[in-house]
Design an enzyme around this catalytic site. Structure first.
Site, mmCIF file in Angstrom:
data_model
loop_
_atom_site.group_PDB
_atom_site.id
_atom_site.type_symbol
_atom_site.label_atom_id
_atom_site.label_comp_id
_atom_site.label_asym_id
_atom_site.label_seq_id
_atom_site.Cartn_x
_atom_site.Cartn_y
_atom_site.Cartn_z
ATOM 1 N N HIS A 108 0.959 -1.167 -0.134
ATOM 2 C CA HIS A 108 0.002 -0.053 0.063
ATOM 3 C C HIS A 108 0.818 1.168 -0.023
ATOM 4 O O HIS A 108 2.246 1.019 -0.091
ATOM 5 C CB HIS A 108 -0.945 -0.046 1.276
ATOM 6 C CG HIS A 108 -0.239 -0.402 2.313
ATOM 7 N ND1 HIS A 108 0.437 0.652 3.153
ATOM 8 C CD2 HIS A 108 -0.346 -1.398 3.188
ATOM 9 C CE1 HIS A 108 1.133 0.115 4.302
ATOM 10 N NE2 HIS A 108 0.513 -1.187 4.324
ATOM 11 N N HIS A 132 3.974 1.389 2.234
ATOM 12 C CA HIS A 132 5.213 0.583 1.727
ATOM 13 C C HIS A 132 5.807 1.629 0.318
ATOM 14 O O HIS A 132 7.100 1.526 0.521
ATOM 15 C CB HIS A 132 4.784 -0.683 1.149
ATOM 16 C CG HIS A 132 4.178 -1.658 1.971
ATOM 17 N ND1 HIS A 132 3.010 -1.983 1.876
ATOM 18 C CD2 HIS A 132 4.749 -2.390 3.011
ATOM 19 C CE1 HIS A 132 2.887 -2.967 3.027
ATOM 20 N NE2 HIS A 132 3.797 -2.934 3.599
HETATM 21 P P1 AMP Z 1 4.766 -4.917 6.463
HETATM 22 O O1 AMP Z 1 4.736 -5.547 5.122
HETATM 23 O O2 AMP Z 1 3.349 -4.876 7.241
HETATM 24 O O3 AMP Z 1 5.761 -6.072 7.283
HETATM 25 O O4 AMP Z 1 5.595 -3.683 6.383
HETATM 26 C C1 AMP Z 1 6.800 -3.393 5.789
HETATM 27 C C2 AMP Z 1 7.503 -2.378 6.175
HETATM 28 O O5 AMP Z 1 6.340 -1.301 5.740
HETATM 29 C C3 AMP Z 1 7.570 -2.182 7.619
HETATM 30 O O6 AMP Z 1 8.885 -1.376 7.866
HETATM 31 C C4 AMP Z 1 6.459 -1.385 8.222
HETATM 32 O O7 AMP Z 1 6.551 -0.525 9.266
HETATM 33 C C5 AMP Z 1 6.342 -0.351 6.886
HETATM 34 N N1 AMP Z 1 4.876 0.101 6.932
HETATM 35 C C6 AMP Z 1 3.712 -0.608 6.967
HETATM 36 N N2 AMP Z 1 2.717 -0.014 7.138
HETATM 37 C C7 AMP Z 1 2.996 1.434 7.115
HETATM 38 C C8 AMP Z 1 2.598 2.973 7.158
HETATM 39 N N3 AMP Z 1 1.242 2.857 7.060
HETATM 40 N N4 AMP Z 1 3.316 3.753 6.856
HETATM 41 C C9 AMP Z 1 4.740 3.731 6.758
HETATM 42 N N5 AMP Z 1 5.297 2.492 6.753
HETATM 43 C C10 AMP Z 1 4.489 1.631 6.823
#
Ligand code: AMP
Length: 294
Positions: free
Chosen positions: A46, A49
């Site tokens: 999203h 990311h």
């Molecule tokens: P995930 O795919 O949920 O493991 O997240 C991958 C990376 O994206 C991690 O470093 C998360 O902290 C970051 N991330 C997830 N959601 C957000 C968001 N809303 N804003 C900024 N970074 C995000």
């Protein structure tokens, strides 16, 4: 076949599935010695990311995004099973963003002995066991295990993580310190929907009603942040909890005002790096969010 017409990429996104191929591809880059950035994700990408990818592009010459739903960090097998995996959508997003590489290994590639666990334990400090670490035992051992494996495979100069997972970045920084790794860790701000809901791959599981109820989490955080210098700590916490507990369909796990390094509750306003953190189950979906208090 994906239709990639009209995308803004300057390099074609290269999809890589094995560590050997990744190492070969990175070594073969024409700009040998260029700065490599890693953005680890679990996919279902999203705009949160994407903001990491865009920031990485400003810092580095080559951006590698990894997509791997890491089994060792899940404590609930059902959660692992139902984690969204919209691959074509993710590839399209990364192509449009001009990302250079997507590394999408299999579980066997990252954990050759899976499901037999590998020997991995690292001292991440006492903050490992509070908040998310309390309800999800071993979660940060799993997170740091996969991040270390990704660092070994990509050998990035710099890696980007979201403040959305506040405790996760802290644990990764602690791992980098403990193992004296030569990689710079950059934390990127939380990207929110227009109404304040923090973007998350898990939001897809929210029903329309859950989605409305979930807004109380960012509202309670905003209330605490906006009133931090005006109200007593216990008043802030009480009011935030009243807001959340008064919302239908939400089961609060924790709402805390903590020190950003120890993650222990702050006792007074002399704390240097206060952060408000919340976790709650909204319907069937567990959400987390936070705000750094300035
Ligand atoms: P995930 O795919 O949920 O493991 O997240 C991958 C990376 O994206 C991690 O470093 C998360 O902290 C970051 N991330 C997830 N959601 C957000 C968001 N809303 N804003 C900024 N970074 C995000």
């Amino acid at each position: 076949m994906l239709n990639l017409a009209g995308t803004k990429q300057t390099h074609k996104l290269k999809i890589v599935q094995t560590i050997a191929e990744l190492e070969r591809s990175l070594k073969a880059l024409p700009t040998g010695g260029s700065k490599i950035a890693l953005v680890p994700t679990m996919g279902a990408l999203h705009n949160g990311h994407l903001s990491l990818i865009e920031t990485a592009q400003q810092y580095a010459d080559v951006v590698v995004c990894s997509i791997f739903v890491n089994p060792t960090q899940f404590t609930d097998p059902k959660d692992l099973e139902k984690y969204p995996r919209p691959l074509a959508h993710d590839i399209k997003m990364l192509t449009d963003a001009g990302c250079n590489f997507v590394f999408m290994p299999s579980v066997k590639e990252m954990y050759p002995t899976y499901p037999t666990p590998e020997n991995w334990h690292i001292d991440l400090g006492s903050a490992e066991f509070v908040l998310e670490g309390e309800s999800r035992k071993g979660h940060y051992q799993g997170v740091t295990q996969i991040v270390k494996k990704l660092f070994d495979a990509v050998k990035p100069d710099i890696a980007f993580f979201g403040q959305k997972d506040f405790q996760q970045v802290l644990m990764i920084k602690n791992m980098v310190k403990a193992l004296e790794l030569q990689v710079q860790i950059v934390t990127c701000p939380i990207i929110r929907e227009e109404d304040g809901l923090a973007m998350s791959s898990r939001n897809i599981h929210l029903s329309e009603t859950d989605r409305k109820h979930a807004l109380v989490l960012s509202k309670a955080l905003a209330y605490v942040s906006n009133n931090y210098h005006k109200e007593e700590l216990n008043v802030l916490l009480d009011n935030a909890k009243i807001m959340i507990n008064g919302t239908e369909g939400i089961v609060l796990d924790y709402f805390t005002l903590a020190d950003g390094e120890t993650l222990l509750p702050i006792k007074d306003k002399s704390a240097k790096h206060p952060v408000a953190l919340v976790a709650a189950k909204v319907g069937e979906t567990r959400l987390i969010d936070n705000v750094i208090i300035n």
